[in-house]
Design a protein around this motif. Structure first.
Motif, short mmCIF file in Angstrom:
data_model
loop_
_atom_site.label_atom_id
_atom_site.label_comp_id
_atom_site.label_asym_id
_atom_site.label_seq_id
_atom_site.Cartn_x
_atom_site.Cartn_y
_atom_site.Cartn_z
N ALA A 173 48.12 62.27 12.51
CA ALA A 173 47.19 62.77 11.50
C ALA A 173 47.14 61.86 10.27
CB ALA A 173 47.57 64.19 11.08
N GLY A 174 47.83 60.74 10.32
CA GLY A 174 47.81 59.80 9.20
C GLY A 174 48.44 60.35 7.94
N ASN A 175 49.39 61.27 8.06
CA ASN A 175 49.96 61.94 6.88
C ASN A 175 51.43 61.57 6.64
OD1 ASN A 175 50.71 63.47 9.26
ND2 ASN A 175 51.46 65.05 7.88
N VAL A 176 51.89 60.49 7.26
CA VAL A 176 53.26 60.02 7.03
C VAL A 176 53.20 58.66 6.36
CG1 VAL A 176 55.47 59.44 8.11
CG2 VAL A 176 54.05 61.26 9.09
N VAL A 177 53.93 58.51 5.25
CA VAL A 177 54.02 57.22 4.58
C VAL A 177 55.26 56.51 5.10
CG1 VAL A 177 54.20 56.01 2.38
CG2 VAL A 177 52.90 58.14 2.52
N ARG A 178 55.05 55.30 5.62
CA ARG A 178 56.18 54.57 6.19
C ARG A 178 56.79 53.62 5.17
NH1 ARG A 178 53.66 51.55 11.30
NH2 ARG A 178 51.59 52.34 10.95
N PHE A 179 58.09 53.45 5.27
CA PHE A 179 58.82 52.53 4.39
C PHE A 179 59.36 51.39 5.25
CE2 PHE A 179 62.71 50.89 2.53
CZ PHE A 179 62.34 50.66 1.22
#
Length: 457
Positions: free
Chosen positions: A423-429
């Motif tokens: 859903a494109g709702n995770v911010v990756r580090f």
């Protein structure tokens, strides 16, 4: 600005907005010359130079990069020792085709990877391809050759590439629109996404659920005797930055052992010191669940195209002559870069750097989770961390638009972020492991400020 100065600089936006005029001009030229599919609008950024975890754009804006070329820049931009190794090799020769005549760099790099790869077996062998998709596809070739079977099990949320076979393996079909037909004999099981397990399940119950769903394939998809391999990311990238629970991994290892199935660990994104180990499969090996085959790419060559496939000798030697290899595979310049990367990462303990960064960032993200109800979950391994944003902690409805706003706000403040998840709702580090503590603190400040701004919009 010199490379050394840029490496220790802090984010700074000097134009009224991003993109500035010089970057805008190049973006317009891009739109006229490059296919639309490669001309996205999310990142209006044009790089001029990069060093460490920082880069400068065409207009003099300085950005802290928490995307790292999507996992390619663990050693940072333009590492001087890698530059020197590449220069030295180019003065000798740029290319050989390894199938025809041998160069030392290929053999030496294979020997060194055979020593450290945490896959099953005492004697290992390695060969090289050019990209993550290629090494995954080659691993499956090897598994089919060894087992004399054709079936492949992959998982929900998976990303394995954009070749015909790996598009079929990749879960998100936005990466494969109109590109079929795809190979037969591919079966998909649910990846153990514990945060989104059936409501009310404990973690233990959730893991058992995912194991049961995997075994259902043998009843409803194909018998275990027809499955050559399972391919799984130890830490799922595109699918939402989700670590595979060790208890699930151990169960999968047993299923594979009981049925003569090879277990492939796709370490394209999570390898090369990112997770606090040189390879994430070390965590599996420590639990008695080492994979049979490991694939890796991205940070292996510091940005030069190279990928590797490693397994025990009996598996690797099963490939018939002519079925593996390629013109550019194991290119001498890429091998020289990869050898220099390994020297630096071992000497300077990049796995330790990942643990240090991960501990600091995870602690701060957990604090933000307590402060902002929109942060539904924070998960990670070493310096590979995902922050999942939701509209409501009970329903866990994805906060997709908020995530997009957060990323755009951060760009305007000099921090580069990227999302993931179905859903494109995770911010990756995925910050380069060369990032300084001062840069890390500044990045965390910008992250919170950008989130607050998105929530107030």
């Amino acid at each position: 600005m010199t490379a050394a100065e840029l490496a220790t600089a802090l984010p700074e936006i000097v134009t009224a907005q991003v993109p500035g005029p010089k970057s805008k001009e190049l973006l317009d030229r891009r739109d006229g010359a490059i296919p639309k599919a490669l001309c996205g609008k999310t990142y209006p950024i044009c790089i001029k130079q990069g060093s460490g975890a920082m880069f400068e754009d065409m207009d003099g804006n300085k950005f802290l990069d928490w995307v790292g070329g999507v996992g390619v820049l663990n050693i940072g931009y333009s590492h001087p020792e890698v530059i020197e190794a590449v220069k030295k090799q180019t003065e000798k020769y740029f290319h050989t085709i390894f199938n025809v005549y041998v160069h030392d760099g290929y053999v030496t790099l294979a020997e060194r990877l055979n020593e450290i790869m945490p896959c099953k077996g005492d004697k290992k062998k390695t060969y090289f391809a050019n990209s993550g998709a290629e090494c995954d596809e080659n691993a499956i070739k090897i598994a089919k050759a060894f087992t004399k079977r054709s079936g492949v099990i992959c998982f929900t949320g998976a990303f394995h590439g954009r070749t015909n076979l790996t598009m079929a393996l990749t879960a998100k079909k936005a990466y494969a629109v109109g590109m079929g037909p795809f190979p037969a004999g591919i079966f998909r099981a649910p990846y153990p996404y514990v945060y989104r397990a059936p409501k009310g399940y404990t973690e233990e119950e959730a893991i058992q659920y995912y194991i049961d769903e995997l075994q259902r394939i043998f009843d409803e998809g194909a018998p275990a005797s027809e499955i050559a391999c399972m391919i799984v990311e130890p830490f799922q990238g595109e699918g939402g930055f989700i670590p595979a629970p060790i208890e699930w991994v151990k169960a999968v290892r047993k299923i594979c052992d009981d049925n003569g199935i090879l277990m492939i660990a796709d370490e394209v994104q999570c390898g090369n010191c990112r997770t606090g180990k040189y390879y994430a499969s070390e965590y599996w090996a420590e639990a008695g669940a080492a994979p049979d085959i490991i694939t890796t790419a991205k940070s292996l060559g510091a940005g030069l195209p190279i990928s590797a496939i490693t397994a025990r000798a009996e598996i690797m030697d099963a490939a018939p002559a002519g079925t593996i290899g390629g013109t550019f595979c194991g290119n001498p310049v890429s091998c020289a870069a990869a050898l220099a990367v390994m020297d630096v990462m071992k000497r300077d303990d990049y796995a330790g750097k990942a643990r240090h960064i991960g501990e600091t960032v995870m602690k701060r993200y957990k604090e933000l989770q307590e402060k902002y109800p929109v942060i539904g979950d924070v998960r990670g391994l070493g310096a590979m961390i995902g922050v999942e944003l939701v509209k409501d902690k009970e329903t866990k409805e994805p906060a997709t638009e908020l995530t997009a706003k957060l990323i755009q706000n951060a760009i305007q403040k000099g921090l580069l972020l990227e999302n993931c998840g179905t859903a494109g709702n995770v911010v990756r580090f995925l910050a380069p492991l060369t990032m300084t503590d001062e840069q890390m603190e500044k990045g965390l400040e910008i992250f919170e400020a950008s989130l607050k701004e998105a929530l107030e919009a």
